[in-house]
Write a protein that holds these residues in place. Structure first.
Motif, PDB file in Angstrom:
ATOM      1  N   MET A   1      39.818  95.218  35.419  1.00  0.00           N
ATOM      2  CA  MET A   1      38.481  94.887  35.913  1.00  0.00           C
ATOM      3  C   MET A   1      38.601  94.122  37.212  1.00  0.00           C
ATOM      4  N   ARG A   3      35.944  92.105  40.056  1.00  0.00           N
ATOM      5  CA  ARG A   3      34.572  91.696  40.288  1.00  0.00           C
ATOM      6  C   ARG A   3      34.400  91.390  41.760  1.00  0.00           C
ATOM      7  N   GLY A  80      26.393  92.848  34.774  1.00  0.00           N
ATOM      8  CA  GLY A  80      27.734  92.712  34.218  1.00  0.00           C
ATOM      9  C   GLY A  80      27.981  93.784  33.176  1.00  0.00           C
ATOM     10  N   TYR A  81      28.967  93.562  32.321  1.00  0.00           N
ATOM     11  CA  TYR A  81      29.254  94.554  31.280  1.00  0.00           C
ATOM     12  C   TYR A  81      29.913  93.870  30.087  1.00  0.00           C
ATOM     13  N   HIS A  83      32.396  94.580  28.137  1.00  0.00           N
ATOM     14  CA  HIS A  83      33.848  94.517  28.000  1.00  0.00           C
ATOM     15  C   HIS A  83      34.472  93.498  28.955  1.00  0.00           C
ATOM     16  N   CYS A  84      33.667  92.872  29.769  1.00  0.00           N
ATOM     17  CA  CYS A  84      34.157  91.893  30.740  1.00  0.00           C
ATOM     18  C   CYS A  84      34.845  90.740  30.006  1.00  0.00           C
ATOM     19  N   CYS A  88      31.441  87.448  32.794  1.00  0.00           N
ATOM     20  CA  CYS A  88      30.183  87.815  32.117  1.00  0.00           C
ATOM     21  C   CYS A  88      29.888  86.935  30.904  1.00  0.00           C
ATOM     22  N   ASP A 118      28.079  99.143  33.384  1.00  0.00           N
ATOM     23  CA  ASP A 118      28.996 100.054  32.693  1.00  0.00           C
ATOM     24  C   ASP A 118      28.197 100.893  31.688  1.00  0.00           C
ATOM     25  N   GLU A 173      33.611  97.156  38.618  1.00  0.00           N
ATOM     26  CA  GLU A 173      33.359  96.087  39.568  1.00  0.00           C
ATOM     27  C   GLU A 173      31.905  95.629  39.432  1.00  0.00           C
ATOM     28  N   HIS A 174      31.704  94.334  39.533  1.00  0.00           N
ATOM     29  CA  HIS A 174      30.335  93.829  39.484  1.00  0.00           C
ATOM     30  C   HIS A 174      30.261  92.530  40.256  1.00  0.00           C
ATOM     31  N   SER A 176      29.140  88.637  40.911  1.00  0.00           N
ATOM     32  CA  SER A 176      29.052  87.469  40.028  1.00  0.00           C
ATOM     33  C   SER A 176      27.736  86.728  40.174  1.00  0.00           C
TER      34      SER A 176
END
Length: 212
Positions: A1, A3, A80-81, A83-84, A88, A118, A173-174, A176
């Motif tokens: 992952m 970010r 976010g997601y 599985h982070c 997150c 995601d 990717e996300h 923050s």
């Protein structure tokens, strides 16, 4: 992952700067003068963001427009997601903890909207179960990638579509940033991953009063 730690425009600005420089002949209202003296932990968003219309799906599988469904409330929007492994859950837990420090009246007028980045893996049911670990009142949203990315773009946030490697692993990717929409539907401040429970707890009552 991976970010993306987005730098909020105007992060180094003093919050009161937009209201300074008044001469002795200023016609500024008392409300404007009061807002100018307030210090928020959140970082200024320049320009401010007006809540856009959205076409997303909530955890009940129903269409959900963030702007209309959260009108009149302080709303933290976070992409976010589930599985982070780090940012997150920490961010959502911090906001939940800050809300637990508020009065029932303030708590009732404040919420978090979590938008998955995601959508192929985060079903409505998975999002609901994940959010319930922090606060069952938090709103979870998904949808097709075009609608999710379009909402993020409207908030000035970059997006990159998740990718699955040949070995089955995923790269997601996300950003923050948490974007804070006051009850008037405008976001003037945001928070990065280093924001603390104390930061959110301090700002929540002020944001509810549009004190910024």
């Amino acid at each position: 992952m991976r970010r993306v730690n987005v730098a909020i425009a105007g992060a180094a600005m003093v919050l009161a700067a937009s209201a300074c420089g008044s001469s002795s002949g200023s016609t500024a209202t008392a409300g404007q003068q009061a807002r100018a003296t307030v210090s928020l932990a959140g970082r200024p968003l320049t320009p401010a963001v007006v809540a856009p219309t959205t076409h997303l799906i909530d955890t009940n599988g129903s269409p959900f427009d963030v702007r209309s469904e959260t009108a009149g409330r302080l709303t933290f929007v976070f992409f976010g997601y589930t599985h982070c492994p780090d940012v997150c859950p920490t961010t959502v837990a911090d906001i939940a903890a800050a809300l637990n420090q508020q009065t029932p009246a303030v708590r009732a007028r404040t919420t978090l909207v979590f938008v998955t980045t995601d959508p192929d893996r985060d079903s409505p049911q998975i999002i609901r179960q994940w959010l319930n670990q922090f606060d069952a009142s938090f709103i979870g949203l998904t949808g097709n990638w075009t609608d999710i990315a379009g909402y993020a773009t409207a908030l000035g946030l970059p997006t990159i579509r998740p990718e699955q490697a040949p070995d089955g692993s995923w790269t997601v990717e996300h950003v923050s940033q948490v974007t804070a929409f006051s009850p008037d539907g405008t976001a003037r401040v945001g928070y990065l991953a280093n924001a603390t429970v104390a930061n959110y707890s301090h700002d929540i009552p002020l944001l509810l009063e549009n004190r910024m």
